[in-house]
Design a protein around this motif. Structure first.
Motif, PDB file in Angstrom:
ATOM      1  N   LEU A   1      -8.438   1.276  -8.372  1.00 43.19           N
ATOM      2  CA  LEU A   1      -8.117  -0.091  -7.937  1.00 43.19           C
ATOM      3  C   LEU A   1      -6.761  -0.608  -8.408  1.00 43.19           C
ATOM      4  N   PRO A   2      -6.409  -0.479  -9.685  1.00 40.64           N
ATOM      5  CA  PRO A   2      -5.102  -1.008 -10.107  1.00 40.64           C
ATOM      6  C   PRO A   2      -3.932  -0.412  -9.319  1.00 40.64           C
ATOM      7  N   SER A   3      -4.006   0.875  -9.004  1.00 35.69           N
ATOM      8  CA  SER A   3      -2.890   1.466  -8.255  1.00 35.69           C
ATOM      9  C   SER A   3      -2.911   1.028  -6.793  1.00 35.69           C
ATOM     10  N   LEU A   4      -4.091   0.766  -6.222  1.00 38.43           N
ATOM     11  CA  LEU A   4      -4.147   0.221  -4.860  1.00 38.43           C
ATOM     12  C   LEU A   4      -3.546  -1.182  -4.813  1.00 38.43           C
ATOM     13  N   ILE A   5      -3.875  -1.993  -5.816  1.00 38.57           N
ATOM     14  CA  ILE A   5      -3.306  -3.343  -5.894  1.00 38.57           C
ATOM     15  C   ILE A   5      -1.789  -3.264  -6.042  1.00 38.57           C
ATOM     16  N   GLN A   6      -1.324  -2.359  -6.900  1.00 42.27           N
ATOM     17  CA  GLN A   6       0.121  -2.200  -7.108  1.00 42.27           C
ATOM     18  C   GLN A   6       0.797  -1.719  -5.823  1.00 42.27           C
ATOM     19  N   LEU A   7       0.188  -0.776  -5.131  1.00 42.74           N
ATOM     20  CA  LEU A   7       0.736  -0.305  -3.856  1.00 42.74           C
ATOM     21  C   LEU A   7       0.824  -1.460  -2.860  1.00 42.74           C
ATOM     22  N   HIS A   8      -0.205  -2.274  -2.810  1.00 42.36           N
ATOM     23  CA  HIS A   8      -0.231  -3.433  -1.920  1.00 42.36           C
ATOM     24  C   HIS A   8       0.963  -4.352  -2.188  1.00 42.36           C
ATOM     25  N   HIS A   9       1.334  -4.513  -3.444  1.00 40.68           N
ATOM     26  CA  HIS A   9       2.461  -5.385  -3.805  1.00 40.68           C
ATOM     27  C   HIS A   9       3.807  -4.698  -3.561  1.00 40.68           C
ATOM     28  N   GLN A  10       3.870  -3.394  -3.796  1.00 40.07           N
ATOM     29  CA  GLN A  10       5.132  -2.674  -3.634  1.00 40.07           C
ATOM     30  C   GLN A  10       5.440  -2.326  -2.181  1.00 40.07           C
ATOM     31  N   MET A  11       4.403  -2.132  -1.374  1.00 44.29           N
ATOM     32  CA  MET A  11       4.594  -1.763   0.037  1.00 44.29           C
ATOM     33  C   MET A  11       3.749  -2.676   0.919  1.00 44.29           C
ATOM     34  N   PRO A  12       4.133  -3.941   1.035  1.00 45.29           N
ATOM     35  CA  PRO A  12       3.319  -4.887   1.819  1.00 45.29           C
ATOM     36  C   PRO A  12       3.232  -4.545   3.307  1.00 45.29           C
ATOM     37  N   ASP A  13       4.114  -3.657   3.779  1.00 45.08           N
ATOM     38  CA  ASP A  13       4.053  -3.258   5.186  1.00 45.08           C
ATOM     39  C   ASP A  13       2.958  -2.228   5.451  1.00 45.08           C
ATOM     40  N   VAL A  14       2.333  -1.689   4.397  1.00 44.61           N
ATOM     41  CA  VAL A  14       1.180  -0.793   4.535  1.00 44.61           C
ATOM     42  C   VAL A  14      -0.066  -1.659   4.355  1.00 44.61           C
ATOM     43  N   ASP A  15      -0.893  -1.709   5.381  1.00 45.06           N
ATOM     44  CA  ASP A  15      -2.111  -2.519   5.317  1.00 45.06           C
ATOM     45  C   ASP A  15      -3.222  -1.726   4.639  1.00 45.06           C
ATOM     46  N   ILE A  16      -3.790  -2.304   3.611  1.00 43.98           N
ATOM     47  CA  ILE A  16      -4.936  -1.703   2.935  1.00 43.98           C
ATOM     48  C   ILE A  16      -6.173  -2.423   3.428  1.00 43.98           C
ATOM     49  N   ILE A  17      -7.104  -1.645   3.957  1.00 43.59           N
ATOM     50  CA  ILE A  17      -8.389  -2.165   4.401  1.00 43.59           C
ATOM     51  C   ILE A  17      -9.447  -1.453   3.569  1.00 43.59           C
TER      52      ILE A  17
ATOM     53  N   ALA B   1     -10.665   9.368  -6.613  1.00 47.38           N
ATOM     54  CA  ALA B   1      -9.665   8.394  -7.074  1.00 47.38           C
ATOM     55  C   ALA B   1      -8.259   8.970  -6.972  1.00 47.38           C
ATOM     56  N   GLN B   2      -7.324   8.122  -6.538  1.00 44.61           N
ATOM     57  CA  GLN B   2      -5.921   8.511  -6.403  1.00 44.61           C
ATOM     58  C   GLN B   2      -5.046   7.562  -7.198  1.00 44.61           C
ATOM     59  N   ASP B   3      -3.881   8.052  -7.574  1.00 44.81           N
ATOM     60  CA  ASP B   3      -2.844   7.176  -8.101  1.00 44.81           C
ATOM     61  C   ASP B   3      -1.969   6.838  -6.899  1.00 44.81           C
ATOM     62  N   TRP B   4      -2.232   5.703  -6.283  1.00 50.98           N
ATOM     63  CA  TRP B   4      -1.572   5.323  -5.041  1.00 50.98           C
ATOM     64  C   TRP B   4      -0.091   5.031  -5.215  1.00 50.98           C
ATOM     65  N   THR B   5       0.367   4.912  -6.445  1.00 52.46           N
ATOM     66  CA  THR B   5       1.793   4.676  -6.678  1.00 52.46           C
ATOM     67  C   THR B   5       2.507   5.931  -7.160  1.00 52.46           C
ATOM     68  N   SER B   6       1.857   7.073  -7.038  1.00 50.36           N
ATOM     69  CA  SER B   6       2.530   8.317  -7.422  1.00 50.36           C
ATOM     70  C   SER B   6       3.716   8.539  -6.481  1.00 50.36           C
ATOM     71  N   PRO B   7       4.774   9.187  -6.974  1.00 46.96           N
ATOM     72  CA  PRO B   7       5.945   9.434  -6.117  1.00 46.96           C
ATOM     73  C   PRO B   7       5.588  10.169  -4.829  1.00 46.96           C
ATOM     74  N   GLU B   8       4.669  11.108  -4.899  1.00 49.29           N
ATOM     75  CA  GLU B   8       4.295  11.888  -3.717  1.00 49.29           C
ATOM     76  C   GLU B   8       3.655  10.998  -2.656  1.00 49.29           C
ATOM     77  N   ILE B   9       2.710  10.164  -3.049  1.00 47.09           N
ATOM     78  CA  ILE B   9       2.015   9.305  -2.078  1.00 47.09           C
ATOM     79  C   ILE B   9       2.968   8.228  -1.547  1.00 47.09           C
ATOM     80  N   MET B  10       3.753   7.620  -2.435  1.00 51.84           N
ATOM     81  CA  MET B  10       4.695   6.583  -1.996  1.00 51.84           C
ATOM     82  C   MET B  10       5.707   7.162  -0.995  1.00 51.84           C
ATOM     83  N   SER B  11       6.220   8.335  -1.288  1.00 55.71           N
ATOM     84  CA  SER B  11       7.181   8.982  -0.390  1.00 55.71           C
ATOM     85  C   SER B  11       6.525   9.276   0.961  1.00 55.71           C
TER      86      SER B  11
END
Length: 160
Positions: free
Chosen positions: A69-85, A145-155
């Motif tokens: 969850l914390p990394s999903l929330i962080q991803l949501h803030h860092q990449m607002p153009d990606v919709d998390i459902i 569980a994933q680290d949604w803010t990992s460089p690989e996933i963000m890229s």
């Protein structure tokens, strides 16, 4: 006797591992569309065409779900153009709502206690997440569980 038990445990792990990834045919196919409502939120996946979507199947009682969850929330803030459902299979609405507040979950989430969406996507164990591109195609499936803010996933997400 120890070798027999070790073999049984290994076989169970292999079968469980195979089951979690038993839907590779979904990659490159159109994401099954759905509409789900819990009385507070309604999600119609078809309205997200033209957007990159992460469909996250989870529950408040699932430790790996809570871990990511914390990394999903962080991803949501860092990449607002990606919709998390996020679709939760929680049955107790009060527990679910309290959890959302306690964990400051500010991306779109809805409760589906019938697990209809999980069955639609072939998900038997959670968390599972699907990356759906702007054309509505499933591009990637993440199991556990994933680290949604990992460089690989963000890229990867930026390239979509």
């Amino acid at each position: 006797m120890r070798k027999v038990w070790a073999g049984v445990v290994l076989a169970m792990l292999l079968v469980a591992g195979c089951d979690r990834g038993s839907h590779p045919h979904q990659i490159g196919t159109v994401a099954p569309e759905f509409t789900v409502s819990d009385g507070v939120q309604t999600i119609d996946l078809s309205k997200y065409r033209g957007h990159t979507v992460i469909l996250n199947l989870w529950a408040t009682w699932c430790p790996p779900c809570i871990i990511e969850l914390p990394s999903l929330i962080q991803l949501h803030h860092q990449m607002p153009d990606v919709d998390i459902i996020a679709i939760s299979q929680d049955e107790d609405d009060a527990v679910y709502r309290r959890f959302l507040v306690q964990h400051n979950i500010d991306f779109l989430t809805v409760r589906d206690p019938t697990t209809r969406i999980n069955r639609l996507y072939g998900t038997k164990q959670i968390p599972e997440s699907y990356v759906i591109d702007k054309n509505g195609m499933i591009r990637r499936k993440f199991v556990s569980a994933q680290d949604w803010t990992s460089p690989e996933i963000m890229s990867y997400l930026k390239k979509l």
